[in-house]
Design a protein around this motif. Structure first.
Motif, PDB file in Angstrom:
ATOM      1  N   ALA A  15      82.010  -2.009  48.210  1.00  0.00           N
ATOM      2  CA  ALA A  15      81.034  -2.778  48.990  1.00  0.00           C
ATOM      3  C   ALA A  15      80.838  -4.173  48.393  1.00  0.00           C
ATOM      4  O   ALA A  15      80.738  -5.162  49.132  1.00  0.00           O
ATOM      5  CB  ALA A  15      79.704  -2.029  49.049  1.00  0.00           C
ATOM      6  N   VAL A  16      80.806  -4.255  47.075  1.00  0.00           N
ATOM      7  CA  VAL A  16      80.662  -5.555  46.413  1.00  0.00           C
ATOM      8  C   VAL A  16      81.889  -6.422  46.676  1.00  0.00           C
ATOM      9  O   VAL A  16      81.770  -7.624  46.950  1.00  0.00           O
ATOM     10  CB  VAL A  16      80.403  -5.377  44.897  1.00  0.00           C
ATOM     11  CG1 VAL A  16      80.559  -6.684  44.143  1.00  0.00           C
ATOM     12  CG2 VAL A  16      79.019  -4.782  44.673  1.00  0.00           C
ATOM     13  N   ILE A  17      83.074  -5.821  46.622  1.00  0.00           N
ATOM     14  CA  ILE A  17      84.300  -6.570  46.908  1.00  0.00           C
ATOM     15  C   ILE A  17      84.286  -7.063  48.353  1.00  0.00           C
ATOM     16  O   ILE A  17      84.600  -8.231  48.622  1.00  0.00           O
ATOM     17  CB  ILE A  17      85.550  -5.718  46.613  1.00  0.00           C
ATOM     18  CG1 ILE A  17      85.683  -5.476  45.110  1.00  0.00           C
ATOM     19  CG2 ILE A  17      86.812  -6.402  47.153  1.00  0.00           C
ATOM     20  CD1 ILE A  17      86.723  -4.422  44.732  1.00  0.00           C
ATOM     21  N   ASP A  18      83.917  -6.193  49.288  1.00  0.00           N
ATOM     22  CA  ASP A  18      83.828  -6.610  50.692  1.00  0.00           C
ATOM     23  C   ASP A  18      82.879  -7.797  50.842  1.00  0.00           C
ATOM     24  O   ASP A  18      83.210  -8.793  51.489  1.00  0.00           O
ATOM     25  CB  ASP A  18      83.348  -5.462  51.577  1.00  0.00           C
ATOM     26  CG  ASP A  18      84.403  -4.407  51.837  1.00  0.00           C
ATOM     27  OD1 ASP A  18      85.590  -4.634  51.502  1.00  0.00           O
ATOM     28  OD2 ASP A  18      84.036  -3.340  52.381  1.00  0.00           O
ATOM     29  N   ALA A  53      79.568  -6.133  58.519  1.00  0.00           N
ATOM     30  CA  ALA A  53      80.254  -5.269  57.550  1.00  0.00           C
ATOM     31  C   ALA A  53      79.381  -4.071  57.185  1.00  0.00           C
ATOM     32  O   ALA A  53      79.881  -2.946  57.077  1.00  0.00           O
ATOM     33  CB  ALA A  53      80.626  -6.058  56.301  1.00  0.00           C
ATOM     34  N   ALA A  54      78.081  -4.310  57.003  1.00  0.00           N
ATOM     35  CA  ALA A  54      77.167  -3.205  56.689  1.00  0.00           C
ATOM     36  C   ALA A  54      77.162  -2.182  57.820  1.00  0.00           C
ATOM     37  O   ALA A  54      77.196  -0.965  57.568  1.00  0.00           O
ATOM     38  CB  ALA A  54      75.753  -3.743  56.438  1.00  0.00           C
ATOM     39  N   ALA A  55      77.165  -2.662  59.056  1.00  0.00           N
ATOM     40  CA  ALA A  55      77.237  -1.748  60.198  1.00  0.00           C
ATOM     41  C   ALA A  55      78.553  -0.967  60.172  1.00  0.00           C
ATOM     42  O   ALA A  55      78.576   0.240  60.423  1.00  0.00           O
ATOM     43  CB  ALA A  55      77.096  -2.523  61.509  1.00  0.00           C
ATOM     44  N   GLY A  56      79.636  -1.652  59.850  1.00  0.00           N
ATOM     45  CA  GLY A  56      80.936  -0.988  59.751  1.00  0.00           C
ATOM     46  C   GLY A  56      80.952   0.092  58.691  1.00  0.00           C
ATOM     47  O   GLY A  56      81.531   1.166  58.888  1.00  0.00           O
ATOM     48  N   TRP A  57      80.317  -0.187  57.556  1.00  0.00           N
ATOM     49  CA  TRP A  57      80.217   0.828  56.494  1.00  0.00           C
ATOM     50  C   TRP A  57      79.495   2.065  57.005  1.00  0.00           C
ATOM     51  O   TRP A  57      79.895   3.186  56.707  1.00  0.00           O
ATOM     52  CB  TRP A  57      79.502   0.246  55.269  1.00  0.00           C
ATOM     53  CG  TRP A  57      80.450  -0.339  54.284  1.00  0.00           C
ATOM     54  CD1 TRP A  57      81.099  -1.539  54.365  1.00  0.00           C
ATOM     55  CD2 TRP A  57      80.872   0.262  53.060  1.00  0.00           C
ATOM     56  NE1 TRP A  57      81.898  -1.708  53.266  1.00  0.00           N
ATOM     57  CE2 TRP A  57      81.772  -0.630  52.449  1.00  0.00           C
ATOM     58  CE3 TRP A  57      80.569   1.459  52.430  1.00  0.00           C
ATOM     59  CZ2 TRP A  57      82.382  -0.354  51.235  1.00  0.00           C
ATOM     60  CZ3 TRP A  57      81.172   1.738  51.220  1.00  0.00           C
ATOM     61  CH2 TRP A  57      82.075   0.836  50.621  1.00  0.00           C
ATOM     62  N   LEU A  58      78.431   1.855  57.760  1.00  0.00           N
ATOM     63  CA  LEU A  58      77.677   2.995  58.296  1.00  0.00           C
ATOM     64  C   LEU A  58      78.476   3.737  59.364  1.00  0.00           C
ATOM     65  O   LEU A  58      78.532   4.973  59.358  1.00  0.00           O
ATOM     66  CB  LEU A  58      76.343   2.525  58.866  1.00  0.00           C
ATOM     67  CG  LEU A  58      75.338   1.996  57.838  1.00  0.00           C
ATOM     68  CD1 LEU A  58      74.124   1.397  58.539  1.00  0.00           C
ATOM     69  CD2 LEU A  58      74.924   3.084  56.867  1.00  0.00           C
ATOM     70  N   ILE A  59      79.092   3.001  60.281  1.00  0.00           N
ATOM     71  CA  ILE A  59      79.867   3.625  61.358  1.00  0.00           C
ATOM     72  C   ILE A  59      81.014   4.465  60.782  1.00  0.00           C
ATOM     73  O   ILE A  59      81.256   5.592  61.217  1.00  0.00           O
ATOM     74  CB  ILE A  59      80.418   2.550  62.320  1.00  0.00           C
ATOM     75  CG1 ILE A  59      79.275   1.885  63.082  1.00  0.00           C
ATOM     76  CG2 ILE A  59      81.452   3.145  63.279  1.00  0.00           C
ATOM     77  CD1 ILE A  59      79.656   0.596  63.778  1.00  0.00           C
ATOM     78  N   ALA A  62      81.858   4.848  55.144  1.00  0.00           N
ATOM     79  CA  ALA A  62      82.850   4.344  54.196  1.00  0.00           C
ATOM     80  C   ALA A  62      82.647   4.840  52.775  1.00  0.00           C
ATOM     81  O   ALA A  62      83.594   4.830  51.988  1.00  0.00           O
ATOM     82  CB  ALA A  62      82.852   2.816  54.216  1.00  0.00           C
ATOM     83  N   TRP A  63      81.468   5.281  52.446  1.00  0.00           N
ATOM     84  CA  TRP A  63      81.232   5.783  51.085  1.00  0.00           C
ATOM     85  C   TRP A  63      82.095   7.012  50.788  1.00  0.00           C
ATOM     86  O   TRP A  63      82.333   7.328  49.642  1.00  0.00           O
ATOM     87  CB  TRP A  63      79.750   6.086  50.867  1.00  0.00           C
ATOM     88  CG  TRP A  63      79.179   7.019  51.884  1.00  0.00           C
ATOM     89  CD1 TRP A  63      79.142   8.385  51.811  1.00  0.00           C
ATOM     90  CD2 TRP A  63      78.602   6.667  53.143  1.00  0.00           C
ATOM     91  NE1 TRP A  63      78.576   8.906  52.958  1.00  0.00           N
ATOM     92  CE2 TRP A  63      78.221   7.874  53.785  1.00  0.00           C
ATOM     93  CE3 TRP A  63      78.357   5.465  53.790  1.00  0.00           C
ATOM     94  CZ2 TRP A  63      77.615   7.891  55.041  1.00  0.00           C
ATOM     95  CZ3 TRP A  63      77.746   5.488  55.037  1.00  0.00           C
ATOM     96  CH2 TRP A  63      77.384   6.687  55.645  1.00  0.00           C
ATOM     97  N   ARG A  64      82.592   7.678  51.822  1.00  0.00           N
ATOM     98  CA  ARG A  64      83.442   8.866  51.631  1.00  0.00           C
ATOM     99  C   ARG A  64      84.848   8.492  51.144  1.00  0.00           C
ATOM    100  O   ARG A  64      85.447   9.233  50.375  1.00  0.00           O
ATOM    101  CB  ARG A  64      83.562   9.649  52.928  1.00  0.00           C
ATOM    102  CG  ARG A  64      82.266  10.273  53.371  1.00  0.00           C
ATOM    103  CD  ARG A  64      82.490  11.007  54.661  1.00  0.00           C
ATOM    104  NE  ARG A  64      81.289  11.704  55.079  1.00  0.00           N
ATOM    105  CZ  ARG A  64      81.213  12.440  56.154  1.00  0.00           C
ATOM    106  NH1 ARG A  64      82.272  12.577  56.943  1.00  0.00           N
ATOM    107  NH2 ARG A  64      80.098  13.044  56.479  1.00  0.00           N
TER     108      ARG A  64
END
Length: 131
Positions: A15-18, A53-59, A62-64
């Protein structure tokens, strides 16, 4: 470092890199158009894309698999551009077709590029271990 700690750092690191790459995209764009390089200016340009990007992480949840290229990386990339452009327009800024094309290409190289490099490095390491 215990493996559980390393595993929990991976999503945060990705997430930090993104976020850093999106900020770089905004800084390059501002510099190209000679708007100055103030931190607030870069943040003003970047915030719609960071929100996308935050929305994309949730959709993508991405943490998986934060470094996965498909579908995670692609969902984050498309959400970043689509969300960024839509929020940019909603906040009264412009988004010419050329800008959208540049955003699509640049953010694909940035957000998918490091993920593809990661996959390549892992494959090389795995093939070396087998040899």
């Amino acid at each position: 470092m215990p493996s559980s700690t390393r595993g929990s750092l991976l999503p945060v690191s990705a997430a930090v890199i993104d976020a850093a790459l999106i900020l770089l995209f905004a800084a390059i764009g501002r510099d190209t158009h000679q708007r100055g390089e103030s931190v607030l200016g870069v943040l003003a340009t970047a915030w719609p894309f960071l929100a996308g990007a935050a929305a994309g992480w949730l959709i993508a949840r991405a943490w998986r698999a934060p470094l996965g290229t498909w579908p995670v990386g692609v969902v984050i990339w498309i959400s970043t551009v689509a969300g960024g452009v839509l929020l940019r327009l909603a906040s009264g800024h412009t988004a010419a077709a050329a800008f959208i094309v540049v955003a699509l290409i640049t953010l694909a190289v940035f957000l998918l590029g490091y993920r593809l490099l990661w996959v390549l490095v892992l494959r090389l390491r795995t093939s070396r271990r087998r040899s």
